[in-house]
Structure formats: structure tokens, C-alpha cells
Design a protein around this motif. Sequence first.
Motif, PDB file in Angstrom:
ATOM      1  N   THR A 153      37.357  70.790  69.577  1.00 23.65           N
ATOM      2  CA  THR A 153      36.954  69.565  68.918  1.00 23.65           C
ATOM      3  C   THR A 153      35.923  68.935  69.879  1.00 23.65           C
ATOM      4  O   THR A 153      35.524  69.021  71.008  1.00 23.65           O
ATOM      5  CB  THR A 153      38.077  68.559  69.115  1.00 23.65           C
ATOM      6  N   LYS A 168      38.283  73.450  63.152  1.00 29.54           N
ATOM      7  CA  LYS A 168      37.922  72.086  62.843  1.00 29.54           C
ATOM      8  C   LYS A 168      36.771  71.913  61.901  1.00 29.54           C
ATOM      9  O   LYS A 168      36.746  72.629  60.573  1.00 29.54           O
ATOM     10  CB  LYS A 168      37.855  71.312  63.915  1.00 29.54           C
ATOM     11  N   ASN A 209      42.181  66.600  64.828  1.00 35.12           N
ATOM     12  CA  ASN A 209      41.310  66.382  66.072  1.00 35.12           C
ATOM     13  C   ASN A 209      42.176  65.514  67.093  1.00 35.12           C
ATOM     14  O   ASN A 209      42.028  65.682  68.304  1.00 35.12           O
ATOM     15  CB  ASN A 209      39.883  65.881  65.867  1.00 35.12           C
TER      16      ASN A 209
END
Length: 445
Positions: free
Chosen positions: A234, A281, A206
Motif C-alpha cells: 500500500t 490494491k 489498505n
Amino acid sequence: MTTLIENARILLDGHLVRVNIAIESGKIESIGKRKLNRFDEKIDVKNNFVLPGLVDAHAHLHDPNFTEREDFTSGTTAAAAGGVTTVVEMVLSTPVDTAERVGTKICLGEEKSLIDFSLHAGMMNLENSTHIGEIARIGVRSFKTFTCKPHYVDDQTMMSLMRETTMHDSILNVHAEDEEAANENFQRLMTEERKDPMAHLEWKPNAVEERAIRKIIGFAHDLKARLHISHMSTAQAVSLVRKAKRKRVNVTAETCPHYLTFTGKDMKNLGPYLKMNPSLKTVHDLEALWKGLQDGAVDLVTSEHAPGERSEKEIGWEDIWKAWGGVPGIETMLPVLLSEGVIKKRISLARLQKVSCENPARVFGLYPKKGTIRKGSDADLVIVDLKAKRKVRGSDLHYKVGWTPYEGWTLQGWPVMTVCRGAVAFEDGQILRKPGEARFLPMFQ
Ligand SMILES: [Zn+2]
């Protein structure tokens, strides 16, 4: 040629209303409740939901240099089958950075595309930045650059690109991942001889995206530039853009279906098939992206269609660094957004229409010709059966590569018909349009 679309349910000021849509010479002539006669053709859509055709503002169609992966015809066939009626083709490895190269690409699209299209130019750097003016004059007023390899530009170049694009009333699109932070991780992974699929996630966590976005938003603020952030992945990116908009920075941002549906953990099963940049993510990021789409921090969804062949993916089980980065997605974008977004109540139907039709058309200067159902707009429509449930099979889709990351997913809400400038392009699984009918769309004209 006149056509009447009868018994359509459309969103009007946030409410679903039943209307008839009259089309003349490819444009919407009227929207109303009256029964009209005098039409060459009538299409009863039986109370199904009708959206403006989707505008996919970031898709790699790989034409003309990597047509084993996709080309203008196969990619836009998949688009039409998925309810996408306009595509803004994104440059990838072959430069589209002079007026001549842009001209060549326009000819190629006009010859091979099934749907209307526009183009992004790139990859921009110090050398080709002098061409921005001549390209903008053709109507390609959107340029792509990178903060990381393989198209890295340094801060000074980034700022001069912002100055140059702003001077020519154009947009700078940035792939935002910080090269220095990523490289630090890369060196460590190399020392550890990591080649497994999960190593790809550790390369650009991130903070890598956050650091790049913070920086370019700062530049855009100082230079009063028009910045568009590509494919955000993100939660941190969403909150940075939300804050920047409050400070009136001229920034817009996109995310993609894969960041809204998969997480890094899914790479355990799908491995290199989910290799993409930025990488996937966490669930926290996924939910933050949906929230950003609903509250306006994230402006639009693009497919980021970037198919690679199975062989280019399979090699990644042994060495993830050798695998193709990117997934096909243009044909499943609408059913994914309906099923995972609207049906699961993460976004409203009105918001879906905004982020996949209206906003991409507005951001890239194609509105109100595209992206809306209103008098005078192009009659680009997608008729959706919101109740239809179907299992995704790569073999049913129109991609050249024959696979999809959504293999086996049951999605609810599928396009049953796509209309391009008043003509039916797709109906009940059949493609009814031929290459050569598409038009190049200059931006902001
Ligand atoms: Zn891309």
C-alpha cells in the motif's frame, strides 16, 4: 579456472561503461578496459548490459513438504533462468525454528539447489523464541513472524521477539496485516456469505496493512530493534516507512513484482490466480510503491515466489477462501522490473540494480560477497539484452506449476546468460548447472 567476460556494459558510479571482467576461481579478479590474454575461457557478451546476479531475499521453494508445488531444484532452475543467482528461502507452513531444523534445511539446499542460498527461520512465536540464539550462531540471522493469522503473535510476543532478535544481531521480518481489523471484515463477509474472488480484497483493505505497520514501527523505534517489513502493498505503508527512516528507526522494507504490476481489479479476469496475502490494491498504491523504490523509502524487491498448483487455484472461482494464496514469480522478476520499471521510466537502471541486487544483499548480510560487481566479490552475473521483447508463456518457464500471472504479457529486457561463481548456469534458454554446486551463505560473516 580463469574466465574473461569481454565487452560488458556495466553501471559504474551511475554511468554505463564498457569493460572486461576477469574471473578467477569463481571470484571477480579485475574490472577494466584492457584486453587480456591468459584466460582458460573467454565469453564475449557483445556490449550487452551486465548486472550483478539478482539476490531474491524472499522466495518460498516449498521443499521438503510441498514439492508438488516447487522444490529447491525446480525453484532455483527458474531463478537461474531469470537472472537470480542468490535466494534467501522463506519458511512457510513447515517450521524451521530450531538449530536442528535449520541444519536439515541447509543440507537439503546444498544437495538440491542450483544457486547459492541462505535461509530465514520461522515462524517465530513465544515457544520457539528461546531458539533464536542457537539459530543465529549457525548464520541464519533473519527470523519471520506475523501480526495476523495463520501465524499470529500478540503485541507482547512481538516485542519480546524484537528484543531477542536484536540481542542476537538479527533481523525480525514481519508479515504486517492487523488481525483485529481483518477479522472484523471477515465476520461481515461470512454473514453475507461472500465467497467470490473480490471478497478476498475486502477482507484486508489498505487500513489493515497500515495499522499493523504503524504499530510494529512504533515497537521497533522504542526497542531499537532491527525490523524488516515483508511484501508491502500500500501507499500508506510506503509513507510510514519513509517517515520512520527520517526518524532513524532501524527499518527496511520490501515490495514484490505483483504489487507493482497488478491491481485488485485484475482479479475480475484472473480471479483466484491473483489471490495472495497481502491482497492486491489500487493503481494509486502501485505507483506509490514504484515511487518508493525510486526514492529509497522501499529498499528492495523480492519475488515472494509462492506457487500453488492450478487445481489449488481453480477451486477459488467457487470459494475464494479455499484457494491457494500466492503466485510464482522468481523467473519473471527481472524482465518485469526492466519492462514495467526501467523502460516505462518509473525507476532508473541504477535504482533497479540497487533494489534487486545490492540492497537485498546488504540488508541480509550477504554484501559484498553478493549483490555487486567489484574485485573480490563472487562472480555472479546476469547478462541482459535490454532490447529483447518476448511474450511470457507459462509453458516456457521452469516452474513446476506451469502457470504465471503474466501469461501473454510482452516484456522487454530479458536475461540471456546467468553466471554463478564464474560458471555459466544459464545460456540461451539452456540450463547448464546441476544441483549440488550451491553453497549455504551465513549472514553477516
Ligand atoms: Zn512469503
